[in-house]
Design a protein around this motif. Structure first.
Motif, PDB file in Angstrom:
ATOM      1  N   VAL A 223     -22.533   6.527 -34.327  1.00 17.63           N
ATOM      2  CA  VAL A 223     -23.460   7.400 -35.032  1.00 17.63           C
ATOM      3  C   VAL A 223     -24.826   7.276 -34.363  1.00 17.63           C
ATOM      4  CG1 VAL A 223     -24.654   7.889 -37.201  1.00 17.63           C
ATOM      5  CG2 VAL A 223     -22.256   7.195 -37.227  1.00 17.63           C
ATOM      6  N   ASP A 224     -25.346   8.384 -33.851  1.00 21.47           N
ATOM      7  CA  ASP A 224     -26.655   8.399 -33.209  1.00 21.47           C
ATOM      8  C   ASP A 224     -27.700   8.724 -34.264  1.00 21.47           C
ATOM      9  OD1 ASP A 224     -28.964   8.831 -31.758  1.00 21.47           O
ATOM     10  OD2 ASP A 224     -27.938   9.808 -30.100  1.00 21.47           O
ATOM     11  N   CYS A 225     -28.414   7.713 -34.726  1.00 25.08           N
ATOM     12  CA  CYS A 225     -29.388   7.898 -35.817  1.00 25.08           C
ATOM     13  C   CYS A 225     -30.590   8.724 -35.387  1.00 25.08           C
ATOM     14  CB  CYS A 225     -29.856   6.537 -36.332  1.00 25.08           C
ATOM     15  SG  CYS A 225     -28.518   5.501 -36.966  1.00 25.08           S
ATOM     16  N   GLY A 226     -30.802   8.885 -34.081  1.00 30.08           N
ATOM     17  CA  GLY A 226     -31.932   9.667 -33.604  1.00 30.08           C
ATOM     18  C   GLY A 226     -31.618  11.127 -33.366  1.00 30.08           C
ATOM     19  N   ALA A 227     -30.337  11.476 -33.358  1.00 31.96           N
ATOM     20  CA  ALA A 227     -29.949  12.846 -33.030  1.00 31.96           C
ATOM     21  C   ALA A 227     -29.540  13.657 -34.250  1.00 31.96           C
ATOM     22  CB  ALA A 227     -28.796  12.830 -32.018  1.00 31.96           C
ATOM     23  N   ILE A 228     -29.380  13.014 -35.402  1.00 31.68           N
ATOM     24  CA  ILE A 228     -28.915  13.701 -36.608  1.00 31.68           C
ATOM     25  C   ILE A 228     -30.071  13.811 -37.594  1.00 31.68           C
ATOM     26  CG2 ILE A 228     -27.249  13.669 -38.508  1.00 31.68           C
ATOM     27  CD1 ILE A 228     -25.478  11.882 -36.740  1.00 31.68           C
ATOM     28  N   PRO A 229     -30.397  15.002 -38.085  1.00 35.91           N
ATOM     29  CA  PRO A 229     -31.476  15.147 -39.072  1.00 35.91           C
ATOM     30  C   PRO A 229     -31.252  14.244 -40.279  1.00 35.91           C
ATOM     31  CG  PRO A 229     -30.725  17.301 -38.315  1.00 35.91           C
ATOM     32  CD  PRO A 229     -29.755  16.290 -37.754  1.00 35.91           C
TER      33      PRO A 229
ATOM     34  N   PRO B 281     -38.650  12.738  -9.551  1.00 30.28           N
ATOM     35  CA  PRO B 281     -38.346  14.162  -9.430  1.00 30.28           C
ATOM     36  C   PRO B 281     -38.236  14.820 -10.789  1.00 30.28           C
ATOM     37  CG  PRO B 281     -36.369  12.864  -9.101  1.00 30.28           C
ATOM     38  CD  PRO B 281     -37.510  11.890  -9.231  1.00 30.28           C
ATOM     39  N   ALA B 282     -38.529  16.126 -10.797  1.00 28.21           N
ATOM     40  CA  ALA B 282     -38.325  16.873 -12.038  1.00 28.21           C
ATOM     41  C   ALA B 282     -36.839  16.856 -12.365  1.00 28.21           C
ATOM     42  CB  ALA B 282     -38.822  18.302 -11.862  1.00 28.21           C
ATOM     43  N   PRO B 283     -36.469  16.480 -13.579  1.00 30.16           N
ATOM     44  CA  PRO B 283     -35.045  16.370 -13.913  1.00 30.16           C
ATOM     45  C   PRO B 283     -34.338  17.722 -13.826  1.00 30.16           C
ATOM     46  CG  PRO B 283     -36.432  15.323 -15.582  1.00 30.16           C
ATOM     47  CD  PRO B 283     -37.335  16.120 -14.706  1.00 30.16           C
ATOM     48  N   ALA B 284     -33.099  17.670 -13.376  1.00 28.75           N
ATOM     49  CA  ALA B 284     -32.296  18.888 -13.338  1.00 28.75           C
ATOM     50  C   ALA B 284     -31.735  19.178 -14.736  1.00 28.75           C
ATOM     51  CB  ALA B 284     -31.145  18.725 -12.347  1.00 28.75           C
ATOM     52  N   ILE B 285     -31.559  20.461 -15.026  1.00 26.94           N
ATOM     53  CA  ILE B 285     -30.901  20.846 -16.276  1.00 26.94           C
ATOM     54  C   ILE B 285     -29.403  20.814 -16.013  1.00 26.94           C
ATOM     55  CG2 ILE B 285     -30.608  22.635 -18.012  1.00 26.94           C
ATOM     56  CD1 ILE B 285     -33.340  21.394 -18.052  1.00 26.94           C
ATOM     57  N   ASP B 286     -28.792  19.717 -16.413  1.00 28.01           N
ATOM     58  CA  ASP B 286     -27.378  19.497 -16.142  1.00 28.01           C
ATOM     59  C   ASP B 286     -26.604  19.644 -17.450  1.00 28.01           C
ATOM     60  OD1 ASP B 286     -24.883  18.661 -15.426  1.00 28.01           O
ATOM     61  OD2 ASP B 286     -25.501  16.728 -14.599  1.00 28.01           O
ATOM     62  N   ILE B 287     -25.893  20.753 -17.604  1.00 26.09           N
ATOM     63  CA  ILE B 287     -25.204  21.023 -18.870  1.00 26.09           C
ATOM     64  C   ILE B 287     -23.959  20.157 -19.044  1.00 26.09           C
ATOM     65  CG2 ILE B 287     -26.048  23.391 -19.035  1.00 26.09           C
ATOM     66  CD1 ILE B 287     -23.310  24.320 -18.051  1.00 26.09           C
ATOM     67  N   THR B 288     -23.595  19.364 -18.032  1.00 24.62           N
ATOM     68  CA  THR B 288     -22.498  18.416 -18.232  1.00 24.62           C
ATOM     69  C   THR B 288     -22.981  17.155 -18.939  1.00 24.62           C
ATOM     70  OG1 THR B 288     -22.821  17.292 -16.099  1.00 24.62           O
ATOM     71  CG2 THR B 288     -21.409  19.256 -16.124  1.00 24.62           C
TER      72      THR B 288
ATOM     73  N   SER C 228     -25.282  15.213 -22.036  1.00 19.82           N
ATOM     74  CA  SER C 228     -25.599  15.496 -23.429  1.00 19.82           C
ATOM     75  C   SER C 228     -27.024  16.018 -23.561  1.00 19.82           C
ATOM     76  CB  SER C 228     -25.448  14.228 -24.279  1.00 19.82           C
ATOM     77  OG  SER C 228     -26.467  13.298 -23.968  1.00 19.82           O
ATOM     78  N   LEU C 229     -27.275  16.779 -24.635  1.00 14.70           N
ATOM     79  CA  LEU C 229     -28.620  17.287 -24.897  1.00 14.70           C
ATOM     80  C   LEU C 229     -29.608  16.132 -25.000  1.00 14.70           C
ATOM     81  CD1 LEU C 229     -30.652  19.491 -25.677  1.00 14.70           C
ATOM     82  CD2 LEU C 229     -29.867  19.276 -28.040  1.00 14.70           C
ATOM     83  N   ARG C 230     -29.189  15.057 -25.646  1.00 20.39           N
ATOM     84  CA  ARG C 230     -30.076  13.906 -25.803  1.00 20.39           C
ATOM     85  C   ARG C 230     -30.495  13.319 -24.450  1.00 20.39           C
ATOM     86  NH1 ARG C 230     -27.818   8.177 -27.560  1.00 20.39           N
ATOM     87  NH2 ARG C 230     -29.639   6.928 -27.118  1.00 20.39           N
ATOM     88  N   THR C 231     -29.534  13.177 -23.520  1.00 21.41           N
ATOM     89  CA  THR C 231     -29.846  12.615 -22.207  1.00 21.41           C
ATOM     90  C   THR C 231     -30.824  13.494 -21.445  1.00 21.41           C
ATOM     91  OG1 THR C 231     -27.702  11.507 -22.063  1.00 21.41           O
ATOM     92  CG2 THR C 231     -28.852  11.924 -19.992  1.00 21.41           C
ATOM     93  N   VAL C 232     -30.567  14.810 -21.433  1.00 27.78           N
ATOM     94  CA  VAL C 232     -31.450  15.734 -20.719  1.00 27.78           C
ATOM     95  C   VAL C 232     -32.839  15.728 -21.343  1.00 27.78           C
ATOM     96  CG1 VAL C 232     -31.833  18.152 -20.099  1.00 27.78           C
ATOM     97  CG2 VAL C 232     -29.529  17.173 -19.966  1.00 27.78           C
TER      98      VAL C 232
END
Length: 434
Positions: free
Chosen positions: A186-192, A373-380, A382-386
Motif C-alpha cells: 500500500v503506497d500511503c503517498g499515492a492514495i488520497p 538531465p531532464a527526465p524522460a517521460i517514460d510511460i513504462t 509508474s506515475l509516481r516514479t516519473v
C-alpha cells in the motif's frame, strides 16, 4: 588532536570483512556526566526512548542526531524547537571536531572521540534477496535485514528515495517464515486520504455512495503474509490512530461495520522522511512511530556505496536480458563505468537503473548527460516514479539558479522564494548544493 572516528574496513586472516566505529562521548559541562555511545547513528533528546536522554525541559523529544557520515561525525538538528549549536554557531548540520562544544536547549556538552573501537555486525553475504552489493554499508544493512527476516517484528525502513526500500521489504518477506503468504503493498503517498482508509481496512456494502458490495482491505488481504506500508510518512494525521489500533490489536474494522476482524499479518513500513522530525513537528504520532520502529533499517544512498555500482549495473542488465550489446559492454566494466563511478546519483539506484535503460534504448550517453538531465517521460514507469524524477530535477534546477542569483546568500534567496530560511537550508542539504 584525536583521529576522527572513521568506520574502518579490514580483511582478517581468514578473509573475513570487518568494520568498526570509534566510541564517542558527550560530557555534560555542568556536572561532568558522561554519555558514551558507539553507533553509526545516535539520537539525542528528552524522550526516554532516545539513544542519549538528557533531562532538560527545553529539549525536543528528538532534538538532534550524531551520525557517522563517510567516516566522520556529523551533528544534524531534527527540527528541534530551540535549535542546536556547535561551538557557538546555530546549525542544521555540521561536522564535529574532537572537543567541540554543543549547546542543546540549555544543556552544554563537550563532544569527545574515544580510543575504543566497537565492531559493527556485518553479513557475510554480498546480496540479500533482490538487493545486490558487497560494500560495508550494504553488509551492515543485510545483517539487520536478516535479523528482521528471522523474526515477526514490525520493521521500519528509511532512506532516500530510490535506495531500494521496496526491494528490502520484499526480500525480508521472501526470507521469512511468511514467504508462502501474500506480500501486499500500500503506497500511503499515492492514495488520497479519503480512499486510503478503505484501501487499508476495506468496507461493507452500502458504507458510502457507490459501495455496492463489500470489499476486503489490505490488512485482510495480507493475512498470513506481509503488509508493506510504503511512504508511511505521508499518512494523514487523522488516519494514524486507526493504523496504530490495527497494529496493536491485530484486528481491523471495515468502514461501515462495527465488527472487528482479527488479522495475522506482519507489518513493514518505509519512508524517505525523518520521522523523528515529523514527531517533533506534530505531523506524526509519537506512539505510532515507536510501534513501527521496533526494528529500524537505514538503506544507504548510492553515493555511500559506489563500489556496488558494477554489481548493480550487472544485475540491471541481467534483468533486462542484455549483456551482449556494445552499449551493455560499455556499461558493464567498459568505458562508461568510470563515469558511473564518479557521478553522485542523487536519485540513487532508481536513477542508475533509469540511466542504464536510456542507454540501452539509444538515448544520449555522453558523460555530461549524467550531471542532471531532464527526465524522460517514460510511460513504462509508474506515475509516481516519473513524478518524483521531475520534481527532483525542477527543484534542483530552481535552487541552483536561485542561489546563483543571490550569490549564495540563503536569507535573500529564501525571501525571493517566499519560504522559511530553515526550510531552504534543508532543501539545499537534500540536493547537496552546499
Amino acid at each position: 588532536m584525536t583521529e576522527d572516528p572513521r568506520i574502518t574496513e579490514a580483511i582478517g586472516g581468514g578473509g573475513e570483512l570487518r568494520a568498526s566505529v570509534r566510541e564517542c562521548r558527550l560530557v555534560a559541562v555542568a556536572n561532568g556526566k558522561v554519555h558514551s555511545f558507539a553507533s553509526p547513528r545516535t539520537v539525542i533528546g528528552a524522550d526516554p526512548r532516545a539513544d542519549v536522554v538528557l533531562a532538560d525541559p527545553s529539549l525536543s523529544r528528538f532534538h538532534c542526531e550524531i551520525a557517522i557520515d563517510r567516516g566522520r561525525p556529523v551533528l544534524r538538528d531534527l527540527g528541534s524547537r530551540n535549535g542546536s549549536h556547535v561551538d557557538g554557531v546555530p546549525v542544521l548540520e555540521a561536522p564535529l571536531r574532537d572537543g567541540a562544544l554543543l549547546l542543546l536547549g540549555r544543556t552544554q556538552l563537550r563532544f569527545e572521540i574515544g580510543t575504543r573501537n566497537v565492531d559493527v555486525h556485518l553479513s557475510p553475504r554480498d546480496r540479500f534477496g533482490r538487493l545486490v552489493g558487497g560494500s560495508i554499508a550494504m553488509r551492515a544493512a543485510y545483517a539487520l535485514l536478516e535479523a528482521a527476516a528471522a523474526s515477526d517484528a514490525t520493521v521500519l525502513l528509511h532512506g532516500e528515495s530510490g535506495t531500494g526500500k521496496d526491494l528490502a521489504a520484499e526480500s525480508i518477506h521472501l526470507a521469512s517464515a511468511r514467504r508462502d503468504g501474500p506480500f501486499v503493498v500500500v503506497d500511503c503517498g499515492a492514495i488520497p486520504g479519503n480512499l486510503l482508509e478503505v484501501e487499508l481496512f476495506g468496507h461493507e456494502a452500502g458504507a458510502f455512495t457507490g459501495a455496492a458490495s463489500a470489499r476486503t482491505g489490505a490488512f485482510e488481504a495480507a493475512a498470513g503474509g506481509t503488509l508493506f506500508l510504503d511512504e508511511i510518512g505521508e499518512l494523514a494525521l487523522d488516519l494514524q490512530p486507526k493504523l496504530l489500533r490495527a497494529i496493536d490489536r491485530r484486528e481491523v474494522q471495515r468502514v461501515g461495520s462495527s465488527k472487528r476482524i482479527p488479522v495475522d499479518v506482519r507489518i513493514i513500513a518505509a519512508t524517505n522522511r525523518r520521522l523523528v522530525e515529523e514527531v517533533n513537528a506534530h505531523r506524526f504520532r509519537n506512539d505510532l512511530y515507536f510501534r513501527l520502529a521496533v526494528l529500524v533499517v537505514r538503506m544507504p544512498p548510492l553515493r555511500d556505496r559506489a563500489s556496488d555500482i558494477p554489481a548493480i549495473v550487472a544485475a540491471i542488465l541481467d534483468r533486462l536480458g542484455d549483456r551482449a550489446s556494445p552499449m551493455a559492454r560499455a556499461l558493464d566494466g567498459g568505458e562508461l563505468l568510470p563515469e558511473l563511478l564518479r557521478h553522485a546519483w542523487p536519485g540513487n539506484v532508481r536513477e542508475l537503473r533509469n540511466y542504464v535503460e536510456r542507454c540501452l534504448a539509444g538515448q544520449p550517453t555522453a558523460p555530461h548527460d549524467l550531471a542532471d538531465p531532464a527526465p524522460a517521460i517514460d510511460i513504462t514507469q509508474s506515475l509516481r516514479t516519473v513524478r518524483e524524477r521531475w520534481v527532483h530535477h525542477i527543484e534542483r534546477q530552481y535552487l541552483e539558479r536561485l542561489l546563483a542569483a543571490h550569490r549564495g546568500n540563503v536569507s535573500a534567496a529564501a525571501r525571493t522564494a517566499e519560504v522559511d530560511r530553515v526550510h531552504l537550508h534543508r532543501l539545499i542539504a537534500k540536493h547537496r548544493l552546499r
